[in-house]
Motif scaffolding. Structure first.
Motif, PDB file in Angstrom:
ATOM      1  N   ASP A   1     121.786 -15.523  35.606  1.00 46.36           N
ATOM      2  CA  ASP A   1     121.353 -14.292  34.935  1.00 46.36           C
ATOM      3  C   ASP A   1     120.023 -14.509  34.221  1.00 46.36           C
ATOM      4  O   ASP A   1     119.106 -13.685  34.312  1.00 46.36           O
ATOM      5  N   MET A   2     119.901 -15.622  33.514  1.00 43.33           N
ATOM      6  CA  MET A   2     118.669 -15.882  32.773  1.00 43.33           C
ATOM      7  C   MET A   2     117.492 -16.089  33.729  1.00 43.33           C
ATOM      8  O   MET A   2     116.392 -15.559  33.528  1.00 43.33           O
ATOM      9  N   VAL A   3     117.719 -16.830  34.812  1.00 43.21           N
ATOM     10  CA  VAL A   3     116.652 -17.117  35.766  1.00 43.21           C
ATOM     11  C   VAL A   3     116.223 -15.852  36.496  1.00 43.21           C
ATOM     12  O   VAL A   3     115.026 -15.558  36.622  1.00 43.21           O
ATOM     13  N   VAL A   4     117.206 -15.082  36.989  1.00 42.70           N
ATOM     14  CA  VAL A   4     116.889 -13.862  37.740  1.00 42.70           C
ATOM     15  C   VAL A   4     116.195 -12.835  36.849  1.00 42.70           C
ATOM     16  O   VAL A   4     115.238 -12.171  37.256  1.00 42.70           O
ATOM     17  N   THR A   5     116.678 -12.710  35.611  1.00 40.39           N
ATOM     18  CA  THR A   5     116.073 -11.749  34.681  1.00 40.39           C
ATOM     19  C   THR A   5     114.618 -12.098  34.408  1.00 40.39           C
ATOM     20  O   THR A   5     113.737 -11.227  34.480  1.00 40.39           O
TER      21      THR A   5
ATOM     22  N   ASP B   1     107.371 -14.722  27.018  1.00 43.19           N
ATOM     23  CA  ASP B   1     108.705 -14.288  26.573  1.00 43.19           C
ATOM     24  C   ASP B   1     109.187 -13.119  27.426  1.00 43.19           C
ATOM     25  O   ASP B   1     109.302 -11.987  26.945  1.00 43.19           O
ATOM     26  N   PRO B   2     109.476 -13.353  28.703  1.00 47.41           N
ATOM     27  CA  PRO B   2     109.858 -12.240  29.590  1.00 47.41           C
ATOM     28  C   PRO B   2     111.142 -11.536  29.162  1.00 47.41           C
ATOM     29  O   PRO B   2     111.300 -10.339  29.384  1.00 47.41           O
ATOM     30  N   LEU B   3     112.078 -12.266  28.552  1.00 47.45           N
ATOM     31  CA  LEU B   3     113.348 -11.637  28.185  1.00 47.45           C
ATOM     32  C   LEU B   3     113.178 -10.574  27.109  1.00 47.45           C
ATOM     33  O   LEU B   3     114.053  -9.723  26.939  1.00 47.45           O
ATOM     34  N   ALA B   4     112.055 -10.612  26.382  1.00 52.01           N
ATOM     35  CA  ALA B   4     111.796  -9.577  25.377  1.00 52.01           C
ATOM     36  C   ALA B   4     111.496  -8.240  26.036  1.00 52.01           C
ATOM     37  O   ALA B   4     111.507  -7.210  25.362  1.00 52.01           O
ATOM     38  N   TYR B   5     111.234  -8.247  27.347  1.00 50.27           N
ATOM     39  CA  TYR B   5     110.899  -7.015  28.074  1.00 50.27           C
ATOM     40  C   TYR B   5     111.928  -6.746  29.163  1.00 50.27           C
ATOM     41  O   TYR B   5     111.599  -6.395  30.291  1.00 50.27           O
ATOM     42  N   TRP B   6     113.191  -6.917  28.810  1.00 48.77           N
ATOM     43  CA  TRP B   6     114.283  -6.671  29.764  1.00 48.77           C
ATOM     44  C   TRP B   6     115.301  -5.741  29.119  1.00 48.77           C
ATOM     45  O   TRP B   6     115.722  -5.962  27.983  1.00 48.77           O
ATOM     46  N   VAL B   7     115.673  -4.701  29.841  1.00 53.43           N
ATOM     47  CA  VAL B   7     116.689  -3.749  29.375  1.00 53.43           C
ATOM     48  C   VAL B   7     117.922  -3.933  30.239  1.00 53.43           C
ATOM     49  O   VAL B   7     117.880  -3.679  31.451  1.00 53.43           O
TER      50      VAL B   7
END
Length: 433
Positions: free
Chosen positions: A144-148, A207-213
């Motif tokens: 999940d973390m890698v794909v996101t 910080d890509p996870l900061a831009y994931w919904v």
């Protein structure tokens, strides 16, 4: 377990082993994981990657233990074609019991909680099925973390780069028409958009996870979408700037025609005001006892602004000319309307006198059609009204009363009974019979 149960269990474990190995190798080679390993991460992504990297390390440790147990079971089963009771007992313990030992130091090094609670024991015991469940959970979280992260990196930076390229073209076009920071709001907007996009790209990379919904109610790895709120806002802002620059380009293309039209409108307004002033003098000379409104002069401010607009056009300051022309066009139309209203108000007494004259002549013609043109009373009242309307200065209130008296006298004559002339039968048969 009997021999058939053992064989079926080993076949299932072999399929699971192959599937787990394939998944782990795919995760190991995933582009998102390689990017995460080489990126300088910050914020939420940095924290989660530290945990995920530990999870992947732990996954391989679990898989090695699982592989060793699986190979041990295969070795025992391959000793003889018909397994002995001792072999079956050993296989049963290996396949169904908590026979897999994972060193506690591995879990401690990975710093990852496991299904056993993440205790600091020197070792942990798992059954093969329990170990598979543990690996499934770790794999799902890691994937999940890698794909996101990979989804955000695949979507946003490319779109930001395209928008940045469009932004650069817009900046060049803006500069060519004089739209610059500090001189035009659109130039300031371009600077702000540039700064925001630069900062956005840096944050997306780090910080890509900061831009994931995350999708509501979704538990699948990578369920959700990249958050493009900031990108979409800046894209709309750039579109607004492009429209503003297009308006400036339009001004540059038809500036001369618009200036000529403005001069014409203001000239018509001046001529109308001059006509109103002339008409006011005529009204004051010809109409008595009437309040005639004053006529103002042409506004010098509009002429000054028109000269300023011509100066802007001469020096190619289109970004300043655009709002000034829009304002001047509206003001010029308002000035022309004011001049026309002033002329109408000034000439109103003359219009009233003309209406009274027309009414008097119309009733005279009607009197003639009724054969009353020689009536002394009507002639007297007509002459009195005519003298008042055709004399200067004319008192409109008195003249209107004279016209009304003439109308009332004519109406009374129209409604009066007509006497028939006396005569014989021959007269009855005449042309007037």
């Amino acid at each position: 377990m009997d021999r058939d149960e053992v064989d079926r269990a080993l076949a299932r474990l072999g399929a699971e082993h192959e599937a787990i190995e394939t998944s782990l190798l795919a995760l190991q080679d995933h582009a998102g994981r390689r990017l995460l390993e080489g990126a300088e991460l910050t914020g939420t992504t940095k924290e989660r990657w530290a945990s995920t990297d530990a999870s992947i390390t732990l996954l391989w440790a679990y898989f090695d233990a699982y592989t060793d147990a699986f190979h041990a079971a295969q070795s025992i089963r391959s000793r003889r074609r018909w397994s002995s009771r001792e072999d079956l007992v050993e296989l049963t313990e290996l396949l169904r019991g908590e026979s897999v030992t994972v060193a506690g130091s591995t879990a401690a090094t990975a710093n990852m909680p496991t299904l056993t609670g993440g205790s600091s024991k020197l070792s942990h015991q798992f059954s093969l099925s329990g170990l598979v469940d543990e690996m499934n959970d770790l794999y799902a979280n890691s994937l999940d973390m890698v794909v996101t992260s990979d989804a955000v990196w695949s979507a946003l930076p490319a779109r930001i780069d395209l928008l940045a390229a469009e932004l650069q073209r817009t900046r060049q076009l803006a500069h060519s028409v004089g739209v610059r920071p500090g001189e035009h709001p659109a130039g300031d907007d371009l600077e702000r958009i540039t700064s925001t996009l630069t900062e956005l790209r840096e944050r997306v990379i780090s910080d890509p996870l900061a831009y994931w919904v995350r999708a509501q109610g979704s538990s699948a790895p990578g369920g959700g979408r990249p958050d493009t709120t900031v990108y979409d806002r800046e894209a709309r802002a750039l579109e607004d700037v492009r429209r503003e620059i297009d308006a400036v380009l339009t001004v540059r293309q038809d500036a001369e025609a618009r200036l000529v039209k403005l001069r014409d409108v203001l000239s018509r307004a001046d001529r109308t005001l001059a006509e109103a002033r002339t008409a006011r003098g005529e009204v004051l000379a010809k109409i008595a006892a009437t309040e005639v409104p004053a006529v103002g002069g042409p506004p010098t401010v509009l002429q000054e602004q028109l000269s300023t607009a011509a100066e802007y056009r001469r020096h190619a300051q289109w970004h300043r000319l655009s709002p000034l022309l829009e304002s001047l066009e509206q003001k010029a139309e308002d000035e022309l309307l004011r001049a026309r209203e002033s002329l109408t108000a000034v000439t109103q007494p003359l219009a009233v006198r003309a209406e009274l004259r027309g009414r008097l002549d119309a009733y005279k013609a009607k009197v003639a059609r009724h054969g009353l043109a020689e009536d002394p009373l009507l002639i007297e009242r007509y002459d009195a009204a005519r003298r008042m309307l055709w004399s200067a200065p004319c008192d409109l209130r008195v003249a209107e009363q004279a016209v009304l008296r003439y109308q009332h006298a004519a109406a009374e004559q129209f409604n009066a009974p007509r006497t028939q002339p006396q005569g014989g039968p021959e007269d009855q048969r005449g042309p007037g019979a």
